[in-house]
Write a protein that holds these residues in place. Structure first.
Motif, PDB file in Angstrom:
ATOM      1  N   ILE A 152       0.892  -1.100  -0.025  1.00 17.20           N
ATOM      2  CA  ILE A 152       0.009   0.037  -0.134  1.00 17.20           C
ATOM      3  C   ILE A 152       1.006   1.380   0.181  1.00 17.20           C
ATOM      4  O   ILE A 152       1.566   1.654   0.987  1.00 17.20           O
ATOM      5  CB  ILE A 152      -1.042   0.336   1.317  1.00 17.20           C
ATOM      6  N   VAL A 153       0.774   2.134  -0.998  1.00 15.67           N
ATOM      7  CA  VAL A 153       1.486   3.214  -1.133  1.00 15.67           C
ATOM      8  C   VAL A 153       0.908   4.495  -0.947  1.00 15.67           C
ATOM      9  O   VAL A 153       0.013   4.905  -1.634  1.00 15.67           O
ATOM     10  CB  VAL A 153       2.416   3.122  -2.582  1.00 15.67           C
ATOM     11  N   LEU A 154       1.332   5.085   0.198  1.00 18.95           N
ATOM     12  CA  LEU A 154       0.679   6.478   0.430  1.00 18.95           C
ATOM     13  C   LEU A 154       1.504   7.675  -0.314  1.00 18.95           C
ATOM     14  O   LEU A 154       2.742   7.429  -0.901  1.00 18.95           O
ATOM     15  CB  LEU A 154       0.757   6.659   2.087  1.00 18.95           C
TER      16      LEU A 154
ATOM     17  N   LEU B 273      -5.947   2.059  -7.780  1.00 16.40           N
ATOM     18  CA  LEU B 273      -6.081   3.463  -7.052  1.00 16.40           C
ATOM     19  C   LEU B 273      -7.196   3.577  -6.242  1.00 16.40           C
ATOM     20  O   LEU B 273      -8.327   3.176  -6.705  1.00 16.40           O
ATOM     21  CB  LEU B 273      -5.917   4.150  -8.168  1.00 16.40           C
ATOM     22  N   THR B 274      -7.234   4.169  -4.971  1.00 18.10           N
ATOM     23  CA  THR B 274      -8.225   4.218  -4.057  1.00 18.10           C
ATOM     24  C   THR B 274      -8.073   5.224  -2.928  1.00 18.10           C
ATOM     25  O   THR B 274      -7.054   5.629  -2.750  1.00 18.10           O
ATOM     26  CB  THR B 274      -8.445   2.850  -3.372  1.00 18.10           C
ATOM     27  N   ASP B 275      -9.284   5.437  -2.475  1.00 16.47           N
ATOM     28  CA  ASP B 275      -9.296   6.431  -1.141  1.00 16.47           C
ATOM     29  C   ASP B 275      -9.944   5.938   0.003  1.00 16.47           C
ATOM     30  O   ASP B 275     -10.323   6.558   0.919  1.00 16.47           O
ATOM     31  CB  ASP B 275     -10.056   7.659  -1.442  1.00 16.47           C
ATOM     32  N   ASP B 276     -10.263   4.621  -0.264  1.00 19.96           N
ATOM     33  CA  ASP B 276     -11.033   3.754   0.744  1.00 19.96           C
ATOM     34  C   ASP B 276     -10.208   2.950   1.499  1.00 19.96           C
ATOM     35  O   ASP B 276      -9.537   1.959   0.710  1.00 19.96           O
ATOM     36  CB  ASP B 276     -12.170   3.132   0.050  1.00 19.96           C
ATOM     37  N   VAL B 277     -10.117   2.990   2.700  1.00 22.21           N
ATOM     38  CA  VAL B 277      -9.151   2.113   3.753  1.00 22.21           C
ATOM     39  C   VAL B 277      -9.608   0.531   3.294  1.00 22.21           C
ATOM     40  O   VAL B 277      -8.772  -0.246   3.201  1.00 22.21           O
ATOM     41  CB  VAL B 277      -9.276   2.580   5.081  1.00 22.21           C
ATOM     42  N   ASP B 278     -10.917   0.357   3.782  1.00 26.57           N
ATOM     43  CA  ASP B 278     -11.454  -0.771   3.578  1.00 26.57           C
ATOM     44  C   ASP B 278     -11.205  -1.747   2.327  1.00 26.57           C
ATOM     45  O   ASP B 278     -11.084  -2.739   2.192  1.00 26.57           O
ATOM     46  CB  ASP B 278     -13.075  -1.037   3.840  1.00 26.57           C
ATOM     47  N   GLU B 279     -11.214  -0.768   1.102  1.00 24.76           N
ATOM     48  CA  GLU B 279     -10.983  -1.407  -0.116  1.00 24.76           C
ATOM     49  C   GLU B 279      -9.464  -1.919  -0.305  1.00 24.76           C
ATOM     50  O   GLU B 279      -9.175  -2.706  -0.675  1.00 24.76           O
ATOM     51  CB  GLU B 279     -11.434  -0.376  -1.090  1.00 24.76           C
TER      52      GLU B 279
ATOM     53  N   ARG C  58       0.670 -12.793  -7.445  1.00 29.86           N
ATOM     54  CA  ARG C  58      -0.204 -12.493  -6.619  1.00 29.86           C
ATOM     55  C   ARG C  58       0.030 -11.588  -5.581  1.00 29.86           C
ATOM     56  O   ARG C  58       0.088 -11.685  -4.405  1.00 29.86           O
ATOM     57  CB  ARG C  58      -0.712 -13.760  -5.862  1.00 29.86           C
ATOM     58  N   PHE C  59       0.594 -10.447  -6.259  1.00 25.32           N
ATOM     59  CA  PHE C  59       0.952  -9.259  -5.053  1.00 25.32           C
ATOM     60  C   PHE C  59       0.444  -7.937  -5.486  1.00 25.32           C
ATOM     61  O   PHE C  59       0.839  -7.296  -6.504  1.00 25.32           O
ATOM     62  CB  PHE C  59       2.525  -9.239  -5.385  1.00 25.32           C
ATOM     63  N   PRO C  60      -0.827  -7.551  -4.947  1.00 24.95           N
ATOM     64  CA  PRO C  60      -1.405  -6.335  -5.230  1.00 24.95           C
ATOM     65  C   PRO C  60      -0.590  -5.230  -4.697  1.00 24.95           C
ATOM     66  O   PRO C  60      -0.114  -5.051  -3.714  1.00 24.95           O
ATOM     67  CB  PRO C  60      -2.856  -6.377  -4.191  1.00 24.95           C
ATOM     68  N   ILE C  61      -0.752  -4.059  -5.518  1.00 20.01           N
ATOM     69  CA  ILE C  61       0.081  -2.821  -5.423  1.00 20.01           C
ATOM     70  C   ILE C  61      -1.078  -1.852  -5.457  1.00 20.01           C
ATOM     71  O   ILE C  61      -1.979  -1.350  -6.382  1.00 20.01           O
ATOM     72  CB  ILE C  61       0.906  -2.376  -6.420  1.00 20.01           C
ATOM     73  N   VAL C  62      -1.483  -1.287  -4.262  1.00 19.88           N
ATOM     74  CA  VAL C  62      -2.584  -0.214  -3.902  1.00 19.88           C
ATOM     75  C   VAL C  62      -1.918   1.134  -3.936  1.00 19.88           C
ATOM     76  O   VAL C  62      -1.016   1.544  -3.017  1.00 19.88           O
ATOM     77  CB  VAL C  62      -3.419  -0.418  -2.998  1.00 19.88           C
ATOM     78  N   LEU C  63      -2.243   2.275  -4.587  1.00 17.64           N
ATOM     79  CA  LEU C  63      -1.824   3.648  -4.610  1.00 17.64           C
ATOM     80  C   LEU C  63      -2.882   4.319  -3.766  1.00 17.64           C
ATOM     81  O   LEU C  63      -4.273   4.315  -4.451  1.00 17.64           O
ATOM     82  CB  LEU C  63      -1.704   4.316  -5.851  1.00 17.64           C
ATOM     83  N   PHE C  64      -2.720   4.665  -2.606  1.00 15.79           N
ATOM     84  CA  PHE C  64      -3.796   5.321  -1.850  1.00 15.79           C
ATOM     85  C   PHE C  64      -3.646   6.791  -1.590  1.00 15.79           C
ATOM     86  O   PHE C  64      -2.455   7.445  -1.460  1.00 15.79           O
ATOM     87  CB  PHE C  64      -3.524   4.695  -0.365  1.00 15.79           C
ATOM     88  N   GLY C  65      -4.779   7.420  -2.353  1.00 10.76           N
ATOM     89  CA  GLY C  65      -4.780   8.980  -2.550  1.00 10.76           C
ATOM     90  C   GLY C  65      -5.082   9.240  -3.941  1.00 10.76           C
ATOM     91  O   GLY C  65      -4.012   9.504  -4.677  1.00 10.76           O
ATOM     92  N   THR C  66      -6.499   9.324  -4.342  1.00 12.31           N
ATOM     93  CA  THR C  66      -6.635   9.591  -5.811  1.00 12.31           C
ATOM     94  C   THR C  66      -5.912  10.784  -6.177  1.00 12.31           C
ATOM     95  O   THR C  66      -5.156  10.883  -7.118  1.00 12.31           O
ATOM     96  CB  THR C  66      -7.960   9.595  -6.072  1.00 12.31           C
ATOM     97  N   SER C  67      -6.038  12.035  -5.342  1.00  7.96           N
ATOM     98  CA  SER C  67      -5.743  13.330  -5.762  1.00  7.96           C
ATOM     99  C   SER C  67      -4.125  13.250  -6.053  1.00  7.96           C
ATOM    100  O   SER C  67      -3.794  14.090  -6.803  1.00  7.96           O
ATOM    101  CB  SER C  67      -6.055  14.454  -5.006  1.00  7.96           C
TER     102      SER C  67
END
Length: 265
Positions: free
Chosen positions: A184-186, A248-254, A210-219
């Motif tokens: 998870i990348v802030l 790409l997400t702004d939702d912690v639960d997602e 099987r390695f998800p990469i989440v970019l947190f913070g759409t803006s």
């Protein structure tokens, strides 16, 4: 003649005698699996050279010794994290200020990951790293910090339960990937981008699966996604399917749900 000179002379004479015993005209000595003859015979034993404190110390700065240091960092890292269990690496800026929205987001993500059964791995420093470690502790999870030796020392933040400091970036980055189920990348700077694209390359080339990469913070991240889509992909330097490797997400639960889904497969 000093006692040391006498000992060396005795060693040389003994080696010469060994050669004569076997009908040879040259000295011979066996040092471990190696046989040395003639001018290659050394006047002292391996143990003597190990225990002798005299001599130059520049060898500690040479490449063969660096290889041993690198090896020791891998061994220490593997040994410290081998029993960690499921974990997620969280990246973000060391410059994020406590109390800021990005900091509070990091705390929330760390807490949610811990409550979902994940350990939280960060770079161990201040800012967003501290926030995620803090959230992990508050959520009752294991908080891991992988520090790095830098000219400006930061030290491990106080919320780290297991801390390992590294000299070499590439050893540290191996630990981030090997013991994590995803990233998870802030919002962050060059170091965060380095870690992001390192992971992205490993997934794209199927070095890790099987390695998800989440970019947190759409803006914050949307501009990067647009550039990759319209410049890199449209320019034929990457495939459109590669964009599917980033979420790409702004939702912690997602974000946590994506980690949980991949960990279950």
């Amino acid at each position: 003649m000093s006692s040391s000179d006498a000992e060396d002379a005795a060693v040389a004479e003994n080696a010469a005698a060994q050669g004569r015993t076997h009908g040879q005209a040259w000295p011979e000595r066996q040092t471990g699996p190696v046989v040395r003859r003639r001018g290659q015979v050394q006047p002292s034993t391996t143990d003597q050279r190990l225990l002798d404190t005299r001599g130059p110390s520049d060898w500690v700065h040479q490449d063969p010794w660096r290889v041993m240091r690198i090896q020791s960092e891998f061994v220490e890292g593997f040994g410290s994290l081998a029993e960690l269990g499921p974990a997620v690496s969280v990246f973000g800026s060391a410059r994020t200020q406590p109390g800021s929205p990005d900091y509070e987001t990091g705390v929330g993500i760390g807490r949610a990951l811990a409550e979902a059964g994940f350990g939280v791995i960060t770079g161990g420093g201040p800012g967003s790293m501290e926030a995620a470690n803090r959230g992990a502790v508050e959520g009752g999870g294991v908080s891991v910090g992988l520090g790095i030796e830098l000219p400006f020392e930061q030290g491990l933040n106080p919320y780290v339960d297991i801390g390992v400091n590294f000299r070499y970036f590439f050893v540290r980055k191996t630990m981030f990937v090997k013991y994590a189920s995803g990233f998870i990348v802030l919002p962050g700077g060059f170091g965060t981008l380095d870690e992001l694209f390192e992971a992205l390359t490993l997934v794209q080339t199927r070095k890790v699966t099987r390695f998800p990469i989440v970019l947190f913070g759409t803006s914050y991240w949307q501009g990067l996604i647009d550039w990759v889509r319209h410049t890199v992909v449209d320019g034929g330097k990457a495939s459109a399917i590669d964009l599917e490797l980033l979420h790409l997400t702004d939702d912690v639960d997602e974000a946590v749900a994506l980690m949980t889904k991949e960990a279950a497969t």
